[in-house]
Motif scaffolding. Structure first.
Motif, PDB file in Angstrom:
ATOM      1  N   ALA A  63       0.843  -1.202   0.000  1.00  0.00           N
ATOM      2  CA  ALA A  63       0.000   0.000   0.000  1.00  0.00           C
ATOM      3  C   ALA A  63       0.872   1.245   0.000  1.00  0.00           C
ATOM      4  O   ALA A  63       1.939   1.259   0.628  1.00  0.00           O
ATOM      5  N   VAL A  84       8.800   3.036  10.417  1.00  0.00           N
ATOM      6  CA  VAL A  84       8.268   3.372  11.742  1.00  0.00           C
ATOM      7  C   VAL A  84       8.093   2.118  12.597  1.00  0.00           C
ATOM      8  O   VAL A  84       8.337   2.117  13.795  1.00  0.00           O
ATOM      9  N   ARG A  85       7.670   1.058  11.934  1.00  0.00           N
ATOM     10  CA  ARG A  85       7.446  -0.185  12.688  1.00  0.00           C
ATOM     11  C   ARG A  85       7.699  -1.387  11.784  1.00  0.00           C
ATOM     12  O   ARG A  85       7.164  -1.475  10.682  1.00  0.00           O
ATOM     13  N   ASN A  87       7.349  -5.441  11.664  1.00  0.00           N
ATOM     14  CA  ASN A  87       6.834  -6.664  12.278  1.00  0.00           C
ATOM     15  C   ASN A  87       7.509  -7.864  11.628  1.00  0.00           C
ATOM     16  O   ASN A  87       8.453  -7.722  10.858  1.00  0.00           O
ATOM     17  N   THR A  90       5.392  -7.681   8.025  1.00  0.00           N
ATOM     18  CA  THR A  90       4.990  -6.393   7.453  1.00  0.00           C
ATOM     19  C   THR A  90       5.840  -5.258   8.023  1.00  0.00           C
ATOM     20  O   THR A  90       6.378  -5.369   9.134  1.00  0.00           O
ATOM     21  N   HIS A  92       5.902  -0.811   8.262  1.00  0.00           N
ATOM     22  CA  HIS A  92       5.150   0.430   8.076  1.00  0.00           C
ATOM     23  C   HIS A  92       6.097   1.611   7.928  1.00  0.00           C
ATOM     24  O   HIS A  92       6.958   1.820   8.773  1.00  0.00           O
ATOM     25  N   ARG A  94       6.898   5.815   6.884  1.00  0.00           N
ATOM     26  CA  ARG A  94       6.445   7.202   6.809  1.00  0.00           C
ATOM     27  C   ARG A  94       7.438   7.941   5.919  1.00  0.00           C
ATOM     28  O   ARG A  94       8.645   7.790   6.093  1.00  0.00           O
ATOM     29  N   THR A 113       2.683   7.558   3.363  1.00  0.00           N
ATOM     30  CA  THR A 113       2.915   6.346   4.147  1.00  0.00           C
ATOM     31  C   THR A 113       2.926   5.166   3.185  1.00  0.00           C
ATOM     32  O   THR A 113       2.379   5.233   2.089  1.00  0.00           O
ATOM     33  N   VAL A 115       3.066   0.584   3.235  1.00  0.00           N
ATOM     34  CA  VAL A 115       3.196  -0.704   3.912  1.00  0.00           C
ATOM     35  C   VAL A 115       3.895  -1.645   2.946  1.00  0.00           C
ATOM     36  O   VAL A 115       3.508  -1.731   1.775  1.00  0.00           O
ATOM     37  N   ALA A 117       5.532  -5.750   2.659  1.00  0.00           N
ATOM     38  CA  ALA A 117       5.329  -7.041   3.314  1.00  0.00           C
ATOM     39  C   ALA A 117       6.052  -8.150   2.573  1.00  0.00           C
ATOM     40  O   ALA A 117       6.227  -8.089   1.351  1.00  0.00           O
TER      41      ALA A 117
ATOM     42  N   ASN B  67      -3.034   3.350   8.974  1.00  0.00           N
ATOM     43  CA  ASN B  67      -2.253   2.123   8.811  1.00  0.00           C
ATOM     44  C   ASN B  67      -2.119   1.423  10.157  1.00  0.00           C
ATOM     45  O   ASN B  67      -1.569   1.996  11.103  1.00  0.00           O
ATOM     46  N   ALA B  69      -0.339  -0.727  12.287  1.00  0.00           N
ATOM     47  CA  ALA B  69       1.006  -1.296  12.341  1.00  0.00           C
ATOM     48  C   ALA B  69       1.100  -2.418  13.360  1.00  0.00           C
ATOM     49  O   ALA B  69       1.866  -3.360  13.189  1.00  0.00           O
ATOM     50  N   VAL B 108       4.787   3.030  18.378  1.00  0.00           N
ATOM     51  CA  VAL B 108       3.774   3.465  17.412  1.00  0.00           C
ATOM     52  C   VAL B 108       2.979   2.240  16.956  1.00  0.00           C
ATOM     53  O   VAL B 108       3.520   1.330  16.348  1.00  0.00           O
ATOM     54  N   THR B 111      -0.088   4.418  12.245  1.00  0.00           N
ATOM     55  CA  THR B 111       0.300   5.670  11.593  1.00  0.00           C
ATOM     56  C   THR B 111      -0.883   6.133  10.752  1.00  0.00           C
ATOM     57  O   THR B 111      -1.686   5.309  10.304  1.00  0.00           O
ATOM     58  N   VAL B 218      -4.983  -3.868   7.145  1.00  0.00           N
ATOM     59  CA  VAL B 218      -3.629  -3.341   7.258  1.00  0.00           C
ATOM     60  C   VAL B 218      -3.640  -1.828   7.071  1.00  0.00           C
ATOM     61  O   VAL B 218      -2.944  -1.095   7.770  1.00  0.00           O
ATOM     62  N   PHE B 252      -2.963 -10.839   0.715  1.00  0.00           N
ATOM     63  CA  PHE B 252      -3.629  -9.549   0.871  1.00  0.00           C
ATOM     64  C   PHE B 252      -4.756  -9.405  -0.150  1.00  0.00           C
ATOM     65  O   PHE B 252      -4.627  -9.868  -1.282  1.00  0.00           O
ATOM     66  N   ILE B 273      -6.869  -2.369   2.446  1.00  0.00           N
ATOM     67  CA  ILE B 273      -6.129  -3.559   2.064  1.00  0.00           C
ATOM     68  C   ILE B 273      -6.008  -4.415   3.313  1.00  0.00           C
ATOM     69  O   ILE B 273      -5.741  -3.920   4.408  1.00  0.00           O
TER      70      ILE B 273
END
Lengths: 278, 278
Positions: A63, A84-85, A87, A90, A92, A94, A113, A115, A117, B67, B69, B108, B111, B218, B252, B273
């Motif tokens: 995304a 920013v994050r 996982n 996935t 994320h 900015r 922003t 995403v 994955a 988003n 996260a 965070v 976002t 997501v 997804f 998504i």
């Protein structure tokens, strides 16, 4: 033999000036110039390119949202991309595109922003088959001629229906367009060009009203439905693009768009909200 | 006589703890609890609420992207809302929802970005009329019963078609749902509830495959096509919600959704998504 760098890759050239802060240095592309700044599609691609060049990247884009806060001017710019994050599967992001303002201070012209994955293989399917249209070879190429803005002839466009109105007679009409499109100078499809091509459609309000009122994208969100294999399959071939306005209300309208590969695979779905006047 | 605070407003209660930094203090709502965190719609609404409570706000919401996260846990949270760029008639926002992590540091979890704008009256029109469906009174209310997650019964839902499959028999089917919906406890529509309701649809992949695989949003983007007058017209009435999957690919899928007022006005268009397994 040296391979020439594609004009689109020149537009997206970024140097990672500071790995720690996620800052990249680039420049606004004159080749893809629109009326008051670069074609918004290249700005979206630029924000995504910074993510894809970041050493901490996980996976591929899912995304991307890009908000056009202010026109980008000619000259240098910087792109910020921060994970920013992160996982397990996935990540994320900015992003910001910044330029030096009149007072010499850096200003944020674009916020974004994303995403990304690491996809795993799952059941796949679709609910939006490619519309039945004549093949690209049977559709005439649209030529805007010498008055066209710079970015326009960087793409080959073959409108199946919903071309820019031939006469601005104010007759209301449906806002749907369909066209075959690809880079005018052949270039294998990648996530950045897919992001840019998602913003290729002229303002729906022009078609809806047969009136060329001032209009500009405020925010665009693109979802990617492809992996390396799907991009490779699309290669330098045509995409079928479809765009339609949904609601036009007091200065803003939205546009839903889809991009299918020539083989009929839905590669990207994209939505944007657009400012218009009058 | 004191007026009781609506349960949704309790869920969105935010205290502006620091005007300078744009930080607001709130808490995850147990009333709108989903399986591993609050209903994503309330998180989107919370991010928007911070923007709407910010003293520097210009205009009303046009676009909101959220988003997810990481899951939000029970307890306190903070929302950051920063007006990154303010133009003459539009304003660009960046938001975050944060919670204290296991190590005690703020993390965070969400976002977000938003665009607000001072709308001016212009020509308006639409290209997506409300589908012809029976009125709410003629459609049976869906009752998930005692097994339902907490947030579910906070809404009244009357599925016209595409209800959650009665049997998980794996039979593939179109992923479109339509339903009449509103707050179970009457509450006049506002931008925050519109943002939350845009995320009301259960995962399209369940319907498409008649299989309840793990799935979670997501990223969601909602465009608002309403001003105070349109919200007031909608009031505590029903909205017609429509949602459809477009492409399901390797973990997804995307979902396009629309929300019309009972009078047939398209108030919001929303896309998301969604992650899914298997």
């Amino acid at each position: 033999m040296t391979q020439e760098v594609h004009i689109f890759d020149r537009a997206l050239a970024l140097e990672h000036s500071d790995t720690q802060s996620g800052l990249f240095a680039g420049a606004a592309s004159q080749d893809y110039w629109n009326m008051v700044g670069p074609f918004g599609g290249t700005t979206a691609a630029l924000a995504l390119r910074a993510v894809l060049q970041h050493p901490d990247l996980l996976g591929t884009p899912i995304a991307l949202t890009v908000n056009y806060a202010s026109a980008i001017g000619p000259g240098p710019l910087e792109v910020l991309a921060i994970p920013v994050r992160t996982n397990r599967s996935t990540q994320h992001w900015r992003m910001e595109v910044r330029q030096s303002g009149e007072d010499g201070r850096m200003q944020v012209n674009t916020t974004a922003t994303a995403v990304t994955a690491a996809r795993r293989e799952t059941w796949s399917g679709h609910d939006l088959p490619m519309p039945q249209v004549p093949p690209p070879a049977q559709v005439e190429r649209f030529d805007m001629g010498p008055k066209g803005v710079a970015w326009f002839n960087k793409y080959e466009m073959r409108p199946v229906r919903g071309a820019i109105p031939a006469s601005w007679d104010g007759a209301e009409a449906p806002s749907e367009s369909m066209l075959w499109l690809r880079d005018a100078q052949p270039r294998a499809l990648d996530f950045c060009s897919l992001a840019a091509m998602s913003d290729l459609f002229y303002p729906r309000v022009w078609l809806r009203r047969a009136k060329p009122v001032p209009a500009g994208t405020v925010s665009i969100t693109t979802y990617f439905h492809a992996d390396a294999a799907q991009l490779q399959e699309a290669g330098t071939g045509y995409l079928l693009g479809r765009a339609q306005g949904q609601q036009f209300f007091n200065g803003f309208f939205d546009q839903a768009a889809q991009l299918w590969s020539e083989a009929g695979r839905l590669l990207a779905t994209s939505n944007q909200i657009v400012y218009f006047k009058e």
